[in-house]
Design a protein around this motif. Structure first.
Motif, PDB file in Angstrom:
ATOM      1  N   ASN A   2       3.119   3.697  -2.635  1.00 21.62           N
ATOM      2  CA  ASN A   2       2.094   3.840  -3.792  1.00 21.62           C
ATOM      3  C   ASN A   2       3.128   2.957  -4.795  1.00 21.62           C
ATOM      4  O   ASN A   2       4.266   3.123  -5.004  1.00 21.62           O
ATOM      5  N   LEU A   4       3.520   1.454  -8.844  1.00 16.56           N
ATOM      6  CA  LEU A   4       2.663   1.676 -10.268  1.00 16.56           C
ATOM      7  C   LEU A   4       3.234   0.270 -10.757  1.00 16.56           C
ATOM      8  O   LEU A   4       4.932   0.741 -11.896  1.00 16.56           O
ATOM      9  N   ASP A  21       0.780  12.305 -10.223  1.00 16.07           N
ATOM     10  CA  ASP A  21       0.123  12.351  -9.293  1.00 16.07           C
ATOM     11  C   ASP A  21       0.416  11.437  -8.414  1.00 16.07           C
ATOM     12  O   ASP A  21       0.320  12.435  -7.431  1.00 16.07           O
ATOM     13  N   MET A  22       1.241  10.657  -8.017  1.00 17.64           N
ATOM     14  CA  MET A  22       1.623  10.006  -7.297  1.00 17.64           C
ATOM     15  C   MET A  22       2.555  10.527  -6.558  1.00 17.64           C
ATOM     16  O   MET A  22       2.788   9.791  -5.365  1.00 17.64           O
ATOM     17  N   GLU A 115       7.902   2.818   1.984  1.00 15.30           N
ATOM     18  CA  GLU A 115       7.330   3.455   2.309  1.00 15.30           C
ATOM     19  C   GLU A 115       6.951   4.613   1.843  1.00 15.30           C
ATOM     20  O   GLU A 115       5.485   5.475   2.324  1.00 15.30           O
ATOM     21  N   VAL A 118       7.784   6.353  -4.275  1.00 10.28           N
ATOM     22  CA  VAL A 118       6.757   5.198  -5.157  1.00 10.28           C
ATOM     23  C   VAL A 118       7.447   4.473  -5.340  1.00 10.28           C
ATOM     24  O   VAL A 118       8.906   5.131  -5.847  1.00 10.28           O
ATOM     25  N   ARG A 204      -2.134   0.160  -9.861  1.00 11.84           N
ATOM     26  CA  ARG A 204      -1.504   1.379  -9.397  1.00 11.84           C
ATOM     27  C   ARG A 204      -2.461   0.436  -7.814  1.00 11.84           C
ATOM     28  O   ARG A 204      -3.127  -0.026  -7.842  1.00 11.84           O
ATOM     29  N   VAL A 205      -1.081   0.776  -7.495  1.00  9.68           N
ATOM     30  CA  VAL A 205      -1.270   0.237  -5.715  1.00  9.68           C
ATOM     31  C   VAL A 205      -1.073   1.456  -4.622  1.00  9.68           C
ATOM     32  O   VAL A 205      -0.056   1.918  -4.895  1.00  9.68           O
ATOM     33  N   ARG A 206      -2.519   1.952  -4.146  1.00 10.21           N
ATOM     34  CA  ARG A 206      -2.064   3.063  -3.159  1.00 10.21           C
ATOM     35  C   ARG A 206      -3.026   1.952  -2.042  1.00 10.21           C
ATOM     36  O   ARG A 206      -4.289   1.957  -1.857  1.00 10.21           O
ATOM     37  N   ASP A 207      -2.458   2.552  -0.547  1.00 13.24           N
ATOM     38  CA  ASP A 207      -2.556   1.961   0.506  1.00 13.24           C
ATOM     39  C   ASP A 207      -2.829   0.882   1.220  1.00 13.24           C
ATOM     40  O   ASP A 207      -4.036   0.339   1.413  1.00 13.24           O
ATOM     41  N   LYS A 209      -4.364  -0.910  -2.104  1.00 10.87           N
ATOM     42  CA  LYS A 209      -6.195  -0.981  -2.627  1.00 10.87           C
ATOM     43  C   LYS A 209      -5.439  -0.858  -4.408  1.00 10.87           C
ATOM     44  O   LYS A 209      -4.926   0.131  -4.506  1.00 10.87           O
TER      45      LYS A 209
END
Length: 222
Positions: A2, A4, A21-22, A115, A118, A204-207, A209
């Motif tokens: 995750n 930001l 949230d992250m 991994e 955050v 924002r990058v999660r997985d 994306k």
């Protein structure tokens, strides 16, 4: 993983909410480590660094650590990263930050630590994940002087996670030249995608994306 990736840190509630949230728990229950490495390569007044430190510290963390990547044993650096729930890398010279990671053999361990944590970047701290962090992109973007001031003509991307590049401080009063015409000139030369973000925006990058979190303005050139 995750990430930001901000231009100017957690300046507004939208960005702070995105981090909450992250993180998945209150800031008061979390440890943060602040990495100021990029800032030491910048000359002049560092009031901006103190302002960011104070703003971030004011969020009320359980533990607030400060970690310089140079000059410490590699294992100590990695242990301090792993002790944190949030790794926050501040602004300054992104080439110095990238070279500090690669030159100290930290890239693999740094990524492994992220991994389960955050990562928040501010300006330079947000720019080190692109595989296009190279001498070529420095020429395209127009910041080769930031590389040459280090006595360097090349840089290796420490992580190379993304095809896209991030350029912060669009429309910023601290960088008055960074207007639409400036972004247009860079985009016309670039052979890679670029996010231009203002000081109230983050990618924002999660997985793996990316999406954009913003109270301000931004542009994406594919």
């Amino acid at each position: 993983m995750n990430l930001l990736l901000t231009a100017s840190g957690l300046r507004n509630e939208t960005l702070r909410d995105a981090l909450r949230d992250m993180l998945g728990k209150p800031f008061s229950s979390a440890n943060i480590v602040y990495v100021p490495t990029a800032s030491v390569a910048e000359p002049g007044d560092h009031g901006w660094l103190l302002a960011d430190l104070n703003r971030l510290h004011g969020l009320g963390w359980r533990e607030f650590d400060v970690l310089e990547l140079n000059g410490l044993p590699r294992q100590m650096v990695l242990d301090r990263l792993r002790n944190a729930d949030v790794v926050y890398a501040g602004g300054g010279n992104h080439y110095h930050l990238a070279r500090s990671i690669t030159g100290n053999g930290l890239a693999e361990g740094f990524l492994e630590a992220l991994e389960n944590r955050v990562y928040v970047g501010l300006s330079a701290g947000s720019m080190i994940f692109s595989r296009h962090l190279t001498a070529h992109s420095a020429d395209v973007i127009g910041d080769t002087k930031d590389l040459h001031v280090l006595g360097a003509t090349s840089v290796d991307p420490p992580f190379g996670l993304f095809d896209w590049y991030l350029k912060p401080h669009l429309y910023s009063p601290d960088f008055p030249e960074r207007d639409d015409a400036w972004a247009d000139r860079i985009a016309a030369r670039a052979d890679f995608p670029i996010y231009f973000i203002d000081d109230d925006t983050a990618v924002r990058v999660r997985d793996g994306k990316p999406d954009v979190v913003s109270e301000g303005r931004w542009r994406f050139h594919p």
